[in-house]
Motif scaffolding. Sequence first.
Motif, PDB file in Angstrom:
ATOM      1  N   UNK A 183      10.639   2.389   9.057  1.00 11.45           N
ATOM      2  CA  UNK A 183       9.919   1.408   9.874  1.00 11.45           C
ATOM      3  C   UNK A 183       9.217   0.382   8.985  1.00 11.45           C
ATOM      4  N   UNK A 184       8.577   0.835   7.911  1.00  9.79           N
ATOM      5  CA  UNK A 184       7.865  -0.081   7.017  1.00  9.79           C
ATOM      6  C   UNK A 184       8.835  -1.067   6.375  1.00  9.79           C
ATOM      7  N   UNK A 185       9.974  -0.556   5.927  1.00  6.18           N
ATOM      8  CA  UNK A 185      10.936  -1.420   5.237  1.00  6.18           C
ATOM      9  C   UNK A 185      11.596  -2.385   6.200  1.00  6.18           C
ATOM     10  N   UNK A 186      12.150  -1.853   7.295  1.00  2.00           N
ATOM     11  CA  UNK A 186      13.006  -2.668   8.157  1.00  2.00           C
ATOM     12  C   UNK A 186      12.223  -3.570   9.098  1.00  2.00           C
ATOM     13  N   UNK A 187      11.104  -3.112   9.608  1.00  9.91           N
ATOM     14  CA  UNK A 187      10.378  -3.878  10.612  1.00  9.91           C
ATOM     15  C   UNK A 187       9.234  -4.716  10.048  1.00  9.91           C
ATOM     16  N   UNK A 188       8.716  -4.332   8.882  1.00 10.18           N
ATOM     17  CA  UNK A 188       7.550  -5.035   8.354  1.00 10.18           C
ATOM     18  C   UNK A 188       7.869  -5.850   7.098  1.00 10.18           C
ATOM     19  N   UNK A 189       8.328  -5.188   6.065  1.00 13.59           N
ATOM     20  CA  UNK A 189       8.415  -5.866   4.765  1.00 13.59           C
ATOM     21  C   UNK A 189       9.676  -6.695   4.593  1.00 13.59           C
ATOM     22  N   UNK A 190      10.843  -6.143   4.940  1.00 19.33           N
ATOM     23  CA  UNK A 190      12.087  -6.869   4.682  1.00 19.33           C
ATOM     24  C   UNK A 190      12.166  -8.191   5.445  1.00 19.33           C
ATOM     25  N   UNK A 191      11.827  -8.259   6.736  1.00 18.53           N
ATOM     26  CA  UNK A 191      11.838  -9.577   7.404  1.00 18.53           C
ATOM     27  C   UNK A 191      10.905 -10.578   6.745  1.00 18.53           C
ATOM     28  N   UNK A 192       9.741 -10.081   6.309  1.00 20.52           N
ATOM     29  CA  UNK A 192       8.783 -11.002   5.685  1.00 20.52           C
ATOM     30  C   UNK A 192       9.315 -11.527   4.357  1.00 20.52           C
ATOM     31  N   UNK A 203      -5.438  -9.109  -3.290  1.00 19.77           N
ATOM     32  CA  UNK A 203      -6.773  -8.770  -2.792  1.00 19.77           C
ATOM     33  C   UNK A 203      -6.683  -7.798  -1.613  1.00 19.77           C
ATOM     34  N   UNK A 204      -5.679  -6.931  -1.628  1.00 20.57           N
ATOM     35  CA  UNK A 204      -5.509  -5.954  -0.548  1.00 20.57           C
ATOM     36  C   UNK A 204      -6.788  -5.110  -0.398  1.00 20.57           C
ATOM     37  N   UNK A 205      -7.187  -4.797   0.846  1.00 21.53           N
ATOM     38  CA  UNK A 205      -6.462  -5.007   2.105  1.00 21.53           C
ATOM     39  C   UNK A 205      -6.575  -6.418   2.692  1.00 21.53           C
ATOM     40  N   UNK A 206      -7.299  -7.304   2.039  1.00 25.74           N
ATOM     41  CA  UNK A 206      -7.340  -8.681   2.515  1.00 25.74           C
ATOM     42  C   UNK A 206      -6.072  -9.412   2.067  1.00 25.74           C
ATOM     43  N   UNK A 207      -5.705 -10.416   2.864  1.00 22.64           N
ATOM     44  CA  UNK A 207      -4.493 -11.176   2.569  1.00 22.64           C
ATOM     45  C   UNK A 207      -4.821 -12.659   2.464  1.00 22.64           C
ATOM     46  N   UNK A 208      -4.346 -13.280   1.396  1.00 19.22           N
ATOM     47  CA  UNK A 208      -4.530 -14.710   1.230  1.00 19.22           C
ATOM     48  C   UNK A 208      -3.442 -15.482   1.962  1.00 19.22           C
ATOM     49  N   UNK A 209      -3.770 -16.639   2.531  1.00 17.58           N
ATOM     50  CA  UNK A 209      -2.697 -17.509   3.032  1.00 17.58           C
ATOM     51  C   UNK A 209      -1.808 -17.941   1.882  1.00 17.58           C
ATOM     52  N   UNK A 210      -0.508 -17.888   2.090  1.00 16.34           N
ATOM     53  CA  UNK A 210       0.415 -18.215   1.009  1.00 16.34           C
ATOM     54  C   UNK A 210       0.270 -19.673   0.596  1.00 16.34           C
ATOM     55  N   UNK A 211      -0.141 -20.547   1.543  1.00 18.08           N
ATOM     56  CA  UNK A 211      -0.349 -21.952   1.201  1.00 18.08           C
ATOM     57  C   UNK A 211      -1.459 -22.166   0.199  1.00 18.08           C
ATOM     58  N   UNK A 229       0.815  -1.230   0.000  1.00 16.18           N
ATOM     59  CA  UNK A 229       0.000   0.000   0.000  1.00 16.18           C
ATOM     60  C   UNK A 229       0.843   1.272   0.000  1.00 16.18           C
ATOM     61  N   UNK A 230       1.934   1.295   0.745  1.00 19.39           N
ATOM     62  CA  UNK A 230       2.810   2.465   0.778  1.00 19.39           C
ATOM     63  C   UNK A 230       3.783   2.414  -0.388  1.00 19.39           C
ATOM     64  N   UNK A 231       3.886   3.513  -1.113  1.00 22.50           N
ATOM     65  CA  UNK A 231       4.759   3.587  -2.283  1.00 22.50           C
ATOM     66  C   UNK A 231       6.193   3.825  -1.826  1.00 22.50           C
TER      67      UNK A 231
END
Length: 383
Positions: free
Chosen positions: A102-111, A353-361, A73-75
């Motif tokens: 914060x978005x990059x280091x704490x949320x997206x990059x670890x994932x 399907x943002x803001x909904x999230x599908x299980x990756x499985x 969602x964040x550009x």
Amino acid sequence: MARRAGPGPARRTAPDPTRRAAPGSADRAALGSADRAAPAGVRAANPLGLVVLLVALLAGLVVSIGVAVTVGPADIPVSTVWSVVADRLGLPHAEVPLLREHIVWRLRLPRVLGAAAVGGGLAAVGAVMQTVTRNPLADPYLLGVSSGASLGAVAVLVLGFGGGVAALTGGAFAGALAAFAVVAAVAGRRAALAPTRVVLAGVAVAQLCGAATSFVIIWVADPHATQSITFWLSGSLARVDWTALAWAAPVLAAVLALVAAYARTLNAFAFGEDAAATLGVPVTRVRWLLLVATALLTAALVAVSGAVGFVGLILPHAARFLTGADHRRLLPVVVLAGAIFLVWVDTAARTLFAPRELPVGVLTALLGVPAFVVLLHRRKVRG
């Protein structure tokens, strides 16, 4: 009067089976002969082609990680991602707003890194299991290892043993080993693992673990916990953070190093267990060592992502089309390919399907089932 032996050709005598060579030399010689006698798909091919392929896959993985972090969602441009990473590494970098950092280091990059680790690890586990069980359909999910790990992790979550990464990994490992022990007990006879019996036993154990997991969830009767656990069991990387990666990364590195050290030995399994044993391979010891190691890795990955199916089944077959059956070529390729694959599948799962999230499985199953049907068709056509 006795005749003296002339200077003719030396007489060859049969080797004494009771004599033992220096430690390790027999195994090295046997495996060397195995490499020379192996089918064309097992023998190493052009090393330059392998280097080019590995460099391309490694570059693709780095680019995939960098680009996947920007998707959401964040550009956030790629330059911001590299600036954040450079800042953490102490390198020169441009200033980045605190919110974007914060978005990059704490949320997206670890994932994204978690997706790469899980994809590469599960693909390697599938390749090893398919070889040591001599079954092209083997993977952690099919053999009940993932289901057992999920049961152990869920038990830790809902029975009050704590929800930390260490506790989840310990519970998942115990469940994975217990599930595989049951599979081996049902399918094996004197340490032999018949491929068809292994698959049937794995399906039965997976169903049993799934039923036990459902029972545990229903017994707790907590709607919020039930929804969270069900989503996690379908495969989700939403909870991945640096702590989870710190626990999973050493296990991943250790198991991959162990498997790489046994790559030539895995090639000997292409001849079958009896032939591998005559070539000097301690079949039973190697099989159980690798299966326990892959069970440990599966447990660590399940603790991070939940049960993600089809990655360990499809990716090894896809990698073999590029490398052949030689595990010295196959293993690094399948790890990188699996990492790239799951990075993009998880990116699609959280954005389609943002803001909904599908299980990756769910997405791996949607992609894996058609690929599995194609693989079965190709095997049938080849006879």
